[in-house]
Design an enzyme around this catalytic site. Structure first.
Site, mmCIF file in Angstrom:
data_model
loop_
_atom_site.group_PDB
_atom_site.id
_atom_site.type_symbol
_atom_site.label_atom_id
_atom_site.label_comp_id
_atom_site.label_asym_id
_atom_site.label_seq_id
_atom_site.Cartn_x
_atom_site.Cartn_y
_atom_site.Cartn_z
ATOM 1 N N GLU A 133 0.817 -1.232 0.000
ATOM 2 C CA GLU A 133 0.000 0.000 0.000
ATOM 3 C C GLU A 133 0.852 1.284 0.000
ATOM 4 O O GLU A 133 0.389 2.344 0.358
ATOM 5 C CB GLU A 133 -0.943 0.095 1.197
ATOM 6 N N TYR A 170 3.456 1.927 1.910
ATOM 7 C CA TYR A 170 4.052 2.265 3.206
ATOM 8 C C TYR A 170 5.570 2.043 3.175
ATOM 9 O O TYR A 170 6.145 1.655 2.156
ATOM 10 C CB TYR A 170 3.386 1.456 4.328
ATOM 11 N N ARG A 224 2.734 -8.684 4.084
ATOM 12 C CA ARG A 224 1.783 -8.140 3.103
ATOM 13 C C ARG A 224 2.588 -7.508 1.978
ATOM 14 O O ARG A 224 3.317 -6.541 2.184
ATOM 15 C CB ARG A 224 0.875 -7.121 3.800
ATOM 16 N N HIS A 226 -1.548 3.879 -1.617
ATOM 17 C CA HIS A 226 -2.608 4.823 -1.245
ATOM 18 C C HIS A 226 -2.661 6.015 -2.195
ATOM 19 O O HIS A 226 -3.699 6.634 -2.359
ATOM 20 C CB HIS A 226 -2.431 5.302 0.189
ATOM 21 N N GLN A 286 -18.592 4.634 4.056
ATOM 22 C CA GLN A 286 -19.175 5.802 4.717
ATOM 23 C C GLN A 286 -18.938 5.854 6.228
ATOM 24 O O GLN A 286 -18.735 6.925 6.771
ATOM 25 C CB GLN A 286 -20.681 5.871 4.432
HETATM 26 P P1 NAP Z 1 -27.741 17.085 -0.733
HETATM 27 O O1 NAP Z 1 -26.503 16.312 -0.637
HETATM 28 O O2 NAP Z 1 -28.175 17.901 0.425
HETATM 29 O O3 NAP Z 1 -27.619 18.010 -2.020
HETATM 30 C C1 NAP Z 1 -28.612 18.864 -2.420
HETATM 31 C C2 NAP Z 1 -28.150 19.678 -3.630
HETATM 32 O O4 NAP Z 1 -29.176 20.541 -4.004
HETATM 33 C C3 NAP Z 1 -26.932 20.499 -3.358
HETATM 34 O O5 NAP Z 1 -26.080 20.415 -4.485
HETATM 35 C C4 NAP Z 1 -27.475 21.911 -3.182
HETATM 36 O O6 NAP Z 1 -26.461 22.730 -3.691
HETATM 37 C C5 NAP Z 1 -28.739 21.895 -4.010
HETATM 38 N N1 NAP Z 1 -29.831 22.704 -3.451
HETATM 39 C C6 NAP Z 1 -30.230 22.827 -2.169
HETATM 40 N N2 NAP Z 1 -31.296 23.621 -2.062
HETATM 41 C C7 NAP Z 1 -31.600 24.017 -3.313
HETATM 42 C C8 NAP Z 1 -32.604 24.852 -3.845
HETATM 43 N N3 NAP Z 1 -33.513 25.452 -3.074
HETATM 44 N N4 NAP Z 1 -32.610 25.067 -5.177
HETATM 45 C C9 NAP Z 1 -31.708 24.489 -5.971
HETATM 46 N N5 NAP Z 1 -30.726 23.684 -5.512
HETATM 47 C C10 NAP Z 1 -30.681 23.451 -4.195
HETATM 48 O O7 NAP Z 1 -28.959 16.163 -1.051
HETATM 49 P P2 NAP Z 1 -29.130 14.973 -2.066
HETATM 50 O O8 NAP Z 1 -28.244 15.047 -3.228
HETATM 51 O O9 NAP Z 1 -30.589 14.964 -2.309
HETATM 52 O O10 NAP Z 1 -28.727 13.729 -1.265
HETATM 53 C C11 NAP Z 1 -29.389 13.424 -0.066
HETATM 54 C C12 NAP Z 1 -28.493 12.634 0.794
HETATM 55 O O11 NAP Z 1 -28.424 11.305 0.301
HETATM 56 C C13 NAP Z 1 -27.083 13.166 0.809
HETATM 57 O O12 NAP Z 1 -26.857 14.032 1.885
HETATM 58 C C14 NAP Z 1 -26.271 11.968 0.903
HETATM 59 O O13 NAP Z 1 -25.794 11.764 2.203
HETATM 60 C C15 NAP Z 1 -27.166 10.812 0.518
HETATM 61 N N6 NAP Z 1 -26.581 10.252 -0.669
HETATM 62 C C16 NAP Z 1 -25.299 9.887 -0.622
HETATM 63 C C17 NAP Z 1 -24.707 9.391 -1.706
HETATM 64 C C18 NAP Z 1 -23.289 8.981 -1.660
HETATM 65 O O14 NAP Z 1 -22.702 8.771 -2.676
HETATM 66 N N7 NAP Z 1 -22.680 8.820 -0.515
HETATM 67 C C19 NAP Z 1 -25.403 9.261 -2.883
HETATM 68 C C20 NAP Z 1 -26.728 9.649 -2.922
HETATM 69 C C21 NAP Z 1 -27.309 10.157 -1.803
HETATM 70 P P3 NAP Z 1 -26.549 24.304 -3.788
HETATM 71 O O15 NAP Z 1 -27.320 24.734 -2.575
HETATM 72 O O16 NAP Z 1 -25.136 24.773 -3.822
HETATM 73 O O17 NAP Z 1 -27.251 24.570 -5.068
HETATM 74 FE FE1 SF4 Z 2 -17.637 0.185 5.660
HETATM 75 FE FE2 SF4 Z 2 -19.905 -0.885 6.544
HETATM 76 FE FE3 SF4 Z 2 -19.875 0.516 4.257
HETATM 77 FE FE4 SF4 Z 2 -18.750 -1.920 4.430
HETATM 78 S S1 SF4 Z 2 -20.907 -1.413 4.633
HETATM 79 S S2 SF4 Z 2 -17.857 -0.143 3.489
HETATM 80 S S3 SF4 Z 2 -17.918 -1.858 6.483
HETATM 81 S S4 SF4 Z 2 -19.461 1.281 6.295
#
Ligand code: NAP
Ligand code: SF4
Length: 675
Positions: A165, A167, A215, A253, A340
């Protein structure tokens, strides 16, 4: 007859036998730094009780300069040894075996004291390392050997010497970091002197009957990485130096190729380990994106390795092996590779946990015991929050009824699973379905719960989730405007050019979904390797394809928009955001920040820039998809509270901002544990 005969076969190491071919790979949990040794011991003991063959701890520093960060845990004092003894005793009491990983970070140490072969700074660290002199190198070797001896004294069954990795030991192997002209640099024989010397001295320090895993980086995925010949030469020398087992490391990494994220195909690198089979006579372990017993069994039965390493799957389910052996593989809580709650936490200085199992690393604090006062519990909403609550409450002996308007379980997880690269969400939904079917939960699907229907229950839990935020853009009633639900759930038709309003997790997901055409590369390892530029280490140094990444052709023109004037995707997962950004870039997605949405027009969306609203221009789009975040869906909670009823509101219905499945599941399990 078990379905996993290869995985469950014991492995005879001569002086000791491992009960099966499953290694719990090393993970930095942050637990040792809590100094709560009962907590550390309970974490590992639960995994030992789950029948894993051999556990490897998180990396322990051999000295100050080698610690991943200042103050990193290690076996420095008699007290440290006594503390680790608590862990090894508990693992042994539970029938397990445990090896301590010795991790010298070299130039990856987040410290101005870091050291390496040469003073070449890594692209992922702010600190240039000090070049070690002969005496300094001897000190590092002696410190690593001392750490091995102390591990033995602390009751460990072995050590894993971290040689991959990117290291410390890995840094000496490649000319990319090792510019030395003395006996530790120059020829490969000189460059591999350090890892060989380390293994020899560890063996001398611990005697013959102690496991030493080395490793070894089998595909560096960085420029000037090792050739395959060098990998084989090193493996043979490490065997001769006294190692018991060789484990696989994939990618440094600093590599710009994902190696463990959810979009990496399952078992994407076992073909690399397979090349080493037959070259040496000690057992070989393979790793990376192996997350089900079926995959593990296939890898072993195809002769890719003698043993498999899985790390994160043991956060998701400590009983992985036990359930597989009991023919209950479908009850194993799946690791979806999201990072996450594990790696994203590690890299933010937070304690590790798991999105699907909030008890991971919280075993002593989040206990789930049978209830002494069973209640009738109604849960409204079968998304991640509702499902986690229902399963935990039912497990504890409560009588649970789960309502959802939809005919299926999973809520928003069903949207995520449509996205290329997020196929693992299918497994998570399937696991919830299996567990609910085998529980005593009464399902009332296809039914919108009313206050009257909930009247008779002792406890009411509202997990009704979220609804899309209305961005109120003039002209958005135009039929060319869709919501992300229309696109991901209902398969609405989308034009050749698309503008996406909002660049959060969902905006990125929708962009990926719309820009990609055909089979997901996650389901096609060959295509995935081509896209990311992974070559064969037998043909190219480090396994980097000479032609570099070969992006697939985009299905349509996608423009991703946000109002904030910051880099798009900046707030995505710490360890995965760069992958999402790189994927969209490869698909030609244009990312535009700092815009105001002025109006939806026939030609597309009219935007302007900044507070002064200058530079008005139309971004041409046949379709506009709104991904502007979410608001809590609280109508039922409000109606119940208006009648004086006390309810528990969880998940997105509680707080929609930044909602994700991690917070939803954590909140659900904790509520159910306390009911
Ligand atoms: P979000 O992450 O809170 O993003 C909302 C987006 O909308 C932002 O880009 C924001 O940017 C914009 N926005 C907010 N208010 C607005 C308005 N009034 N008018 C226009 N644009 C506006 O929400 P999300 O994309 O719906 O996702 C929801 C949650 O699902 C996320 O917080 C995330 O944790 C989870 N999720 C995670 C993943 C992942 O890959 N880990 C994937 C999908 C969903 P601006 O305000 O700058 O415009
Ligand atoms: Fe990490 Fe749990 Fe997501 Fe697997 S499911 S990657 S262990 S948080």
């Amino acid at each position: 007859m078990t379905a996993y005969p290869h995985m469950l076969a014991p492995l005879d190491l001569g002086f000791t036998t491992l009960r099966n071919r499953v290694l719990m790979g090393s993970m930095h949990t942050g637990l040792e730094e809590t100094k709560d040794w009962n907590r550390v011991a309970t974490f590992y003991a639960e995994r030992a009780a789950g029948d894993v063959g051999l556990i490897v701890t998180g990396g322990m520093a051999p000295n100050r300069e080698g610690g991943v960060f200042p103050g990193a845990a290690g076996l420095f004092t008699e007290q440290d040894i006594a503390n680790h003894r608590i862990v090894t005793d508990r693992v042994h009491e539970n029938g397990g075996k445990i090896a301590m990983q010795i991790l010298h970070a070299g130039r990856y140490a987040y410290s101005p004291e870091c050291v390496s072969a040469s003073a070449v700074k890594s692209p992922i660290s702010p600190f240039p390392p000090k070049e070690l002199d002969e005496e300094g190198i001897e000190k590092q070797i002696a410190d690593i050997a001392t750490a091995a001896a102390r591990a033995k004294e602390a009751g460990y069954d072995g050590v894993e010497v971290m040689g991959s990795e990117g290291y410390f030991l890995n840094q000496f192997l490649v000319t990319h970091v090792n510019k030395r002209t003395d006996r530790w640099g120059g020829s490969y024989e000189n460059r591999m002197r350090l890892p060989i010397e380390v293994v020899k001295r560890c063996r001398e320090a611990v005697g013959p009957e102690f496991i030493i895993i080395y490793r070894l980086s089998m595909i560096d995925l960085v420029p000037n990485g090792s050739t395959w010949d060098e990998v084989v030469t090193l493996a043979k020398a490490i065997e001769a130096a006294g190692a018991t087992i060789i484990n696989t490391g994939i990618g440094w990494h600093e590599a710009r190729i994902p190696t463990i994220a959810t979009s990496v195909p399952r078992r994407a690198f076992t073909w690399v380990t397979k090349k080493l089979m037959g070259e040496i006579s000690i057992p070989i372990i393979t790793s990376n994106r192996i997350n089900t017993p079926e995959v593990a069994e296939d890898v072993l039965s195809e002769g890719c390795a003698d043993m498999v390493s899985m790390a994160r799957p043991f956060l998701a389910d400590s009983d992985f092996v036990k359930k597989a052996a009991a023919d209950k593989g479908d009850e194993i809580a799946p690791c979806i590779g999201c990072n996450q709650a594990c790696l994203d936490h590690t890299f933010s200085g937070k304690l590790t946990s798991c999105l699907v199992n909030p008890r991971a690393c919280h075993e002593t604090e989040l206990t789930i015991a049978p209830t002494e006062a069973p209640k009738s519990v109604a849960i409204v909403g079968a998304g991640p929050a509702g499902l986690a609550t229902a399963l935990t409450a039912s497990d504890r002996g409560h009588a649970v009824t789960l309502f959802d308007k939809a005919e299926t379980l999973g809520g928003q997880l069903n949207l995520a699973k449509q996205v290329p690269g997020k196929e693992e969400f299918h497994g998570l939904v399937a696991w919830f379905e299996t567990m609910v079917a085998r529980s005593g939960i009464t399902l009332r699907l296809g039914e919108a719960a009313t206050p009257e229907a909930l009247e008779a229950f002792d406890e009411v839990i509202i997990a009704t989730g979220v609804r899309p935020r209305d961005p109120k853009i003039p002209g958005q009633e135009n039929p060319k405007v869709l919501s992300y639900i229309d696109v991901l759930r209902d398969g609405a038709e989308v034009g050749e050019s698309v503008a996406i309003v909002g660049a959060g997790g969902i905006g990125f997901d929708v962009a990926q979904f719309l820009a990609h055409a055909g089979e997901s590369p996650t389901d096609n390892p060959e295509a995935w390797r081509e896209i990311w530029g992974v070559g064969d280490p037998e043909e190219q140094r480090g396994g980097l394809a000479p032609e570099g990444p070969q992006p697939e052709a985009a299905a349509r023109k996608v423009t991703l928009l946000q109002r904030k004037a910051e880099k798009l995707g900046k707030r995505l997962g710490k360890t995965t955001g760069w992958i999402h950004r790189a994927e969209l870039k490869m698909l030609g997605v244009e990312m535009v920040g700092g815009v105001n949405y002025e109006a939806i027009e026939e030609a597309g969306i009219l935007v302007s820039s900044g507070e002064t609203r200058d530079n008005p221009r139309v971004i041409a789009a046949e379709t506009i998809v709104l991904c502007a975040g979410q608001e809590p869906e609280r109508s039922l909670a409000d109606a119940l509270e208006a009648t004086g009823r006390t309810v528990h509101v969880i998940g997105g219905a509680d707080v929609a901002a930044e909602l994700d499945a991690k917070r939803a599941i954590n909140q659900g399990v904790r509520l159910a544990a306390a009911l």
